[in-house]
Design an enzyme around this catalytic site. Structure first.
Site, short mmCIF file in Angstrom:
data_model
loop_
_atom_site.label_atom_id
_atom_site.label_comp_id
_atom_site.label_asym_id
_atom_site.label_seq_id
_atom_site.Cartn_x
_atom_site.Cartn_y
_atom_site.Cartn_z
N LYS A 2 1.01 -1.15 -0.09
CA LYS A 2 0.00 -0.21 -0.06
C LYS A 2 0.83 1.29 -0.28
CE LYS A 2 -3.51 1.60 3.05
NZ LYS A 2 -4.80 2.13 3.76
N LEU B 104 -6.63 9.11 3.06
CA LEU B 104 -6.31 7.85 3.18
C LEU B 104 -7.67 7.68 4.31
CD1 LEU B 104 -3.07 6.68 5.01
CD2 LEU B 104 -4.14 5.91 2.29
N SER C 27 -8.96 2.95 2.78
CA SER C 27 -7.78 2.75 1.45
C SER C 27 -7.50 2.37 1.20
CB SER C 27 -7.36 4.24 2.12
OG SER C 27 -7.15 3.50 3.36
N GLY D 276 -11.64 0.35 8.09
CA GLY D 276 -12.26 -1.20 7.35
C GLY D 276 -11.35 -0.63 6.62
N SER D 277 -10.43 -0.06 6.42
CA SER D 277 -9.16 0.13 5.36
C SER D 277 -8.79 -0.39 4.90
CB SER D 277 -8.12 0.85 5.62
OG SER D 277 -9.20 2.79 5.79
#
Length: 585
Positions: free
Chosen positions: A148, A197, A223, A246-247
């Site tokens: 990421k 984000l 994100s 909850g990314s």
């Protein structure tokens, strides 16, 4: 002073202001154009690297030297699960080059379709050569891994989709990246994120919008949306991401892959850039995303090693407990189909109930769990936690920046003064009590009020655990937001993250497993969906998810803090019962 002088002064001031804004805008556009050009060159490097490998395969001398792939075919490699791939790499039946360049090639092609890769890590070629010299083969020996954007890789930017973060290459790899390399992995690309984000859409002004692999009008979530789209499309077998509300779980659920977030401090966060620096109300979890649960478990086993504990002494030295993960005794499973705040879509509810039935048939005990004080939690705890400073730290990120349209709603609120938020809250209350409460709670707090908030968070956590213990639960089965929203809707529906953000505040490990897809019957039932409040948010929710027949729907699996292995064991059971076999892109 004469009226003409005043008018001239006002005109000059306005002209100066417009000139400064124009110059700032031009500077931003030049920086973005430069970043896009560098990205284009980076992707060209990907294409060249894969093409060079394919050319080598056609040479007779190469085929004579390497009998492992005289007629290289990418599909059999891409179809392997992570454990299968690791086994073939370790026993030598697949070469490191074949696997690495197959994924480089696939990731390049996928990015052309959904725009998920932001940068090719060219030093991955050096890592590939280094891995070949290793005498001791780590658990992830030769595995290409996607990273990421917000996770530092030495010599590369961690942009968070912000222009101000361009041309600031990291001085060192994040600890998690160092450990992956120690285990023989080869980080090879960085993936796209929403600007700052703090969104579960996936769009920024530098790299553009990442599209859902099944439908370009929908979002893959955020994100970690770039990760979800890349893995679902087959361009990566394993990705590393972060989760503050909850990314990891949202993009995994939207895209139809597996995702897992750990207890906040189980994996090192050193070298990982947060969305809101310094905030401690909500625990950030780190975790993997992959096509199946065994891959998640293997990644976690590789990360929870002595090298991580050595590099970051603040991480508790808890190695992965294989005995818990591989156990098969019946579980006591709590479950709920709604959090009583965001009414689940028909497919969300059906996913939980069908999974519950399968688990019961397999011999597990399913016990209804009553959610406690959810409305109080969302407003008095959830809204206040991330924005205890009134959004000031969040706004700092946007100084000198242009905002992506997908996050302008939250920016408007953050920019408005406290008095205006309170006034709007009072005006809106008769029309929409929920929006009124949100505005009232997104205001700046004193230090004393922040400490009170932290005490309330801990109190709620203990109440939740007490209810869990009273029922003698092992794990929890609950809904996961879905199906994938249409692009643009996440910015208008931050409250819909209630199903995931809860477990960041509680700091419980949680993961998602895709279990079904939206049916025509679900779509028909959605027409009668009114929500619990029948307000604008409930109406927008219907618009966000409608028209999604065939899209994946996941369930969420949860365990108590530090019980990652038990949570993964539960996820594996759900996967086995609902899908039977590895998911192939």
């Amino acid at each position: 002073m004469s009226l003409s002088l005043v008018s001239a002064f006002v005109c000059c001031s306005a002209a100066t202001l417009l000139l400064l804004q124009w110059r700032r805008r031009r500077k931003l556009l030049r920086q973005i154009a430069g970043a896009q050009e560098r990205r284009a060159l980076s992707l060209q490097e990907m294409e060249k690297a894969a093409g060079k490998f394919r050319q080598q395969l056609t040479r007779p001398t190469f085929q004579q030297q390497d009998s492992k792939h005289p007629s290289h075919q990418p599909d059999p490699i891409l179809s392997l699960s992570l454990p299968q791939l690791c086994e073939k790499l370790r026993d030598g039946s697949l070469s490191l080059e074949a696997v690495f360049y197959t994924y480089v090639d696939k990731a390049f092609k996928v990015t052309g379709d959904v725009n998920c890769v932001t940068e090719y890590l060219t030093d991955s070629n050096s890592q590939l050569l280094h891995v070949k010299t290793l005498e001791k083969k780590g658990l992830l020996y030769g595995v290409p891994i996607s990273i990421k954007d917000s996770i530092d890789c030495k010599g590369h930017d961690s942009t968070l989709g912000l222009v101000k973060c361009l041309n600031q290459p990291a001085m060192a790899d994040a600890v998690v990246v160092q450990v992956l390399k120690h285990q023989g992995a080869i980080p090879f690309v960085k993936t796209n994120v929403p600007q700052s984000l703090l969104s579960y859409d996936c769009s920024n002004l530098i790299f553009g919008r990442t599209a859902h692999p099944q439908d370009p009008t929908r979002t893959p979530g955020g994100s970690s949306g770039g990760e979800g789209a890349l893995i679902k499309s087959g361009g990566s077998i394993l990705g590393i991401a972060t989760d503050v509300a909850g990314s990891v779980r949202l993009p995994a659920g939207f895209s139809g892959v597996c995702g897992f977030k750990t207890t906040g401090n189980r994996i090192s966060k050193k070298g990982i850039i947060p969305s809101i620096s310094g905030q401690k109300s909500v625990a950030v979890g780190i975790g993997p995303m992959a096509r199946d649960v065994d891959s998640l478990a293997l990644c976690l086993k590789a990360l929870l090693c002595e090298e991580m504990f050595r590099l970051d002494p603040t991480v508790p030295p808890l190695p992965f407990n294989d005995q818990v993960y591989s156990s098969c005794h019946p579980l006591r499973i709590g479950y709920y189909v709604t959090d009583s705040f965001t009414m689940p879509s028909p497919s969300m509810k059906r996913a939980v109930l069908e999974t519950k039935q399968l688990l019961e048939k397999a011999g597990h005990m399913l016990i209804p769990f009553q959610m406690i004080h959810m409305e109080r939690f969302i407003f008095d705890v959830g809204m206040r936690g991330l924005f205890a400073d009134g959004g000031a730290t969040f706004l700092e990120s946007f100084k000198g920046e242009s905002a992506d349209p997908k996050i302008k709603d939250i920016l408007y609120i953050a920019k408005s003064p406290n008095w205006l938020r309170h006034l709007l809250s009072w005006i809106i209350r008769p029309i929409s009590p929920r929006i009124s409460e949100a505005l009232r709670n997104m205001t700046e707090r004193s230090v004393k009020e922040l400490w009170v908030l932290h005490a309330e968070i801990e109190k709620y956590r203990q109440e939740f655990i007490a209810e869990w213990k009273k029922l003698d639960l092992d794990v929890m089965l609950c809904p996961q937001l879905g199906p994938a929203f249409k692009s643009g809707f996440p910015g208008k529906l931050s409250v819909a993250t209630s199903y995931t953000v809860l477990y960041n505040y509680l700091d419980f490990p949680a993961g998602v497993v895709p279990v079904t897809t939206v049916t025509k019957e679900d779509e028909e039932e959605l027409k009668n969906h009114r929500g619990y409040y029948n307000d604008i948010w409930d109406k927008l929710f219907v618009k966000a998810v409608e028209g999604a027949v065939g899209f994946p729907v996941a369930v969420q699996c949860v365990a108590l803090p530090w019980q990652e292995e038990l949570c993964l064991r539960f996820m594996r059971e759900v996967e086995k019962l609902t899908q039977e076999g590895p998911k192939i892109p």
